[in-house]
Design a protein around this motif. Structure first.
Motif, PDB file in Angstrom:
ATOM      1  N   ASP A  11       0.804  -5.839   2.907  1.00  0.00           N
ATOM      2  CA  ASP A  11       1.589  -5.278   3.670  1.00  0.00           C
ATOM      3  C   ASP A  11       3.005  -5.849   3.437  1.00  0.00           C
ATOM      4  O   ASP A  11       3.927  -5.906   4.648  1.00  0.00           O
ATOM      5  CB  ASP A  11       0.968  -5.180   4.778  1.00  0.00           C
ATOM      6  CG  ASP A  11       1.164  -6.602   5.512  1.00  0.00           C
ATOM      7  OD1 ASP A  11       0.873  -7.372   4.901  1.00  0.00           O
ATOM      8  OD2 ASP A  11       0.273  -6.910   6.831  1.00  0.00           O
TER       9      ASP A  11
ATOM     10  N   TYR B 191       0.508  -1.128   0.225  1.00  0.00           N
ATOM     11  CA  TYR B 191       0.010  -0.260   0.043  1.00  0.00           C
ATOM     12  C   TYR B 191       1.042   1.379  -0.909  1.00  0.00           C
ATOM     13  O   TYR B 191       0.281   2.217  -0.033  1.00  0.00           O
ATOM     14  CB  TYR B 191      -1.497   0.167   1.496  1.00  0.00           C
ATOM     15  CG  TYR B 191       0.065   0.261   2.637  1.00  0.00           C
ATOM     16  CD1 TYR B 191       0.207   0.946   3.197  1.00  0.00           C
ATOM     17  CD2 TYR B 191      -0.346  -1.361   3.216  1.00  0.00           C
ATOM     18  CE1 TYR B 191       1.039   1.041   4.162  1.00  0.00           C
ATOM     19  CE2 TYR B 191       0.397  -1.039   5.095  1.00  0.00           C
ATOM     20  CZ  TYR B 191       0.456  -0.140   5.463  1.00  0.00           C
ATOM     21  OH  TYR B 191       1.394  -0.137   6.703  1.00  0.00           O
ATOM     22  N   GLU B 192       2.421   1.211   0.202  1.00  0.00           N
ATOM     23  CA  GLU B 192       3.050   2.401  -0.111  1.00  0.00           C
ATOM     24  C   GLU B 192       3.848   2.267  -1.029  1.00  0.00           C
ATOM     25  O   GLU B 192       3.990   4.008  -1.444  1.00  0.00           O
ATOM     26  CB  GLU B 192       4.116   2.235   0.949  1.00  0.00           C
ATOM     27  CG  GLU B 192       3.916   2.538   2.440  1.00  0.00           C
ATOM     28  CD  GLU B 192       4.392   2.247   3.578  1.00  0.00           C
ATOM     29  OE1 GLU B 192       5.814   1.844   3.519  1.00  0.00           O
ATOM     30  OE2 GLU B 192       4.054   2.304   4.419  1.00  0.00           O
TER      31      GLU B 192
ATOM     32  N   HIS C  33      -4.482   0.869   6.990  1.00  0.00           N
ATOM     33  CA  HIS C  33      -3.589   1.826   6.826  1.00  0.00           C
ATOM     34  C   HIS C  33      -3.754   3.299   6.563  1.00  0.00           C
ATOM     35  O   HIS C  33      -2.248   3.854   6.552  1.00  0.00           O
ATOM     36  CB  HIS C  33      -2.166   1.488   5.639  1.00  0.00           C
ATOM     37  CG  HIS C  33      -3.047   1.117   4.296  1.00  0.00           C
ATOM     38  ND1 HIS C  33      -3.030   2.815   3.982  1.00  0.00           N
ATOM     39  CD2 HIS C  33      -3.568   0.581   3.601  1.00  0.00           C
ATOM     40  CE1 HIS C  33      -3.697   2.410   2.585  1.00  0.00           C
ATOM     41  NE2 HIS C  33      -4.539   1.192   2.506  1.00  0.00           N
TER      42      HIS C  33
END
Length: 207
Positions: free
Chosen positions: A151, A83-84, A142
């Protein structure tokens, strides 16, 4: 005159077709990649939560050797993105086998599971599987939306990076002579896998 007109018509048709192809190529990659994403709902701590998992095909990583990309395609692998992620990730290149070797590690999502695969340059057609986890077990909240995201991330870790991870140890182990593989669950922990003497071990980073 008929010949000249035919030539002009053919040239115009080619130009129109070329313009159409260029316009198609200009479609943002993000839009074309939506087809690889998965969204749904799952149970976490007794509650139903929505999730989104972004994935990319092996073709999104043009530096991959053909032998590795072919194996990934044969397996039906898609590469999940954390997700980053702000750029394609979870395909890494480093010297995992020995000093100076050219090896690859990939997270492969297929049939609801994610495998951590390592491809040594000396045996590109025979990847090693370091871990296998159901994809829905690698989700976490998140942001304030409550939507879960993937993740699990991997990165190369140089000998110096490993030494830095061991900074709090009173007695440092000998400095490694080639790269390790950093295996991270975001906001939780990182495990460093190291290959030597025909086996994988976990690098000690705590006393």
């Amino acid at each position: 005159m008929k010949v000249a007109a035919l030539i002009l018509f053919s040239a115009a048709s080619f130009a129109f077709a070329r313009a159409g192809a260029l316009a198609q190529d200009s479609i943002p990659a993000q839009a074309s990649q939506q087809q690889f994403n998965e969204s749904g709902k799952t149970i976490v701590d007794g509650r139903t939560s929505p999730y989104v998992i972004r994935r990319l095909p092996a073709s999104s990583f043009p530096d991959l050797p053909d032998a590795v990309a072919d194996i990934l395609d044969q397996r039906g692998c898609m590469i999940p993105q954390t997700y980053e992620a702000h750029r394609p990730e979870n395909v890494v290149h480093a010297s995992f086998d020995r000093p100076g070797s050219s090896d690859w590690a990939v997270l492969c999502s297929t049939h609801g599971n994610v495998e951590l695969l390592v491809f040594f340059a000396r045996t590109p057609g025979k990847p090693m599987t370091l871990a296998t986890v159901p994809e829905l077990q690698r989700l976490q909240r998140h942001d304030s939306s409550g939507v879960l995201g993937f993740d699990w991330g991997i990165d190369p870790a140089s000998p110096q990076q490993i030494r830095e991870a061991q900074a709090s140890m009173e007695h440092h182990p000998p400095l490694l002579d080639h790269d390790a593989l950093a295996d991270t669950v975001l906001n939780q922990k990182t495990v460093y896998h190291f290959y030597a003497h025909s086996a994988w071990t976990v690098v000690d980073t705590t006393d």
